[in-house]
Write a protein that holds these residues in place. Sequence first.
Motif, PDB file in Angstrom:
ATOM      1  N   ASP A 260      18.829  30.904  66.739  1.00 41.96           N
ATOM      2  CA  ASP A 260      19.463  29.982  65.794  1.00 41.96           C
ATOM      3  C   ASP A 260      20.743  30.583  65.218  1.00 41.96           C
ATOM      4  OD1 ASP A 260      17.641  27.928  66.057  1.00 41.96           O
ATOM      5  OD2 ASP A 260      16.401  28.616  64.380  1.00 41.96           O
ATOM      6  N   LYS A 261      20.666  31.851  64.818  1.00 41.38           N
ATOM      7  CA  LYS A 261      21.852  32.519  64.270  1.00 41.38           C
ATOM      8  C   LYS A 261      22.957  32.623  65.313  1.00 41.38           C
ATOM      9  CE  LYS A 261      19.236  35.259  60.981  1.00 41.38           C
ATOM     10  NZ  LYS A 261      18.731  36.586  60.666  1.00 41.38           N
TER      11      LYS A 261
ATOM     12  N   LYS B 160       8.781  34.353  67.018  1.00 44.88           N
ATOM     13  CA  LYS B 160       9.426  33.803  65.821  1.00 44.88           C
ATOM     14  C   LYS B 160      10.767  34.482  65.554  1.00 44.88           C
ATOM     15  CE  LYS B 160       8.612  32.750  60.960  1.00 44.88           C
ATOM     16  NZ  LYS B 160      10.015  32.604  60.768  1.00 44.88           N
ATOM     17  N   ASP B 161      10.810  35.807  65.650  1.00 45.89           N
ATOM     18  CA  ASP B 161      12.069  36.526  65.432  1.00 45.89           C
ATOM     19  C   ASP B 161      13.108  36.146  66.475  1.00 45.89           C
ATOM     20  OD1 ASP B 161      11.016  37.771  63.251  1.00 45.89           O
ATOM     21  OD2 ASP B 161      10.493  39.625  64.319  1.00 45.89           O
TER      22      ASP B 161
ATOM     23  N   GLU C 171      13.343  33.235  68.038  1.00 50.21           N
ATOM     24  CA  GLU C 171      13.837  31.894  67.709  1.00 50.21           C
ATOM     25  C   GLU C 171      14.851  31.950  66.565  1.00 50.21           C
ATOM     26  OE1 GLU C 171      13.278  29.013  69.252  1.00 50.21           O
ATOM     27  OE2 GLU C 171      12.056  30.039  70.741  1.00 50.21           O
ATOM     28  N   ASP C 172      14.576  32.757  65.550  1.00 54.20           N
ATOM     29  CA  ASP C 172      15.517  32.919  64.437  1.00 54.20           C
ATOM     30  C   ASP C 172      16.834  33.509  64.920  1.00 54.20           C
ATOM     31  OD1 ASP C 172      13.610  31.914  62.734  1.00 54.20           O
ATOM     32  OD2 ASP C 172      12.952  33.904  62.026  1.00 54.20           O
ATOM     33  N   TYR C 173      16.735  34.499  65.803  1.00 54.87           N
ATOM     34  CA  TYR C 173      17.940  35.128  66.345  1.00 54.87           C
ATOM     35  C   TYR C 173      18.753  34.117  67.155  1.00 54.87           C
ATOM     36  CZ  TYR C 173      20.947  38.293  68.908  1.00 54.87           C
ATOM     37  OH  TYR C 173      22.050  38.922  69.445  1.00 54.87           O
TER      38      TYR C 173
END
Length: 141
Positions: free
Chosen positions: A52-53, A45-46, A48-50
């Motif tokens: 995206d950023k 999850k982290d 994927e968030d990274y």
Amino acid sequence: MFQIDRSYIDHESLESLQGRIWDIRTDHKDDPTLPKIENYGINEKDFEDYLDKKQNFEDFKDNWRRRQLLVYVVIFCIPLVYFSLFRRGEFMQAYITGFLFCVIAFMVYSLIKAARASKFRNNPYETFIKALLSWEEYHNK
């Protein structure tokens, strides 16, 4: 009425870093030599968030590249219009002012880009991304 096959269009639009990483991880998930996310101390999850950023940052840079000339022309023309309407005969000052405004805009953009890019340096996410990209390059030879 006919339907357009959007799968090809969507896949072509994934020529971004995020899409490339996703393709590597899904196409070669059974390959034992593929770098594993667990080895880098990252959860899914982290990561994927990274991604995206990071993709938003890359899109920000691409949007600026596309509109850069238009922004500079508008910034350069504002002092020209001002000096031609209110201070006639001072064209050299208008050109110098327009040029200085363009330099200031370039410096502000460079500072914003550097501040945003500093978030994407020397972390385990970047190490994992580099490992995946170098694995793909070596694997495709």
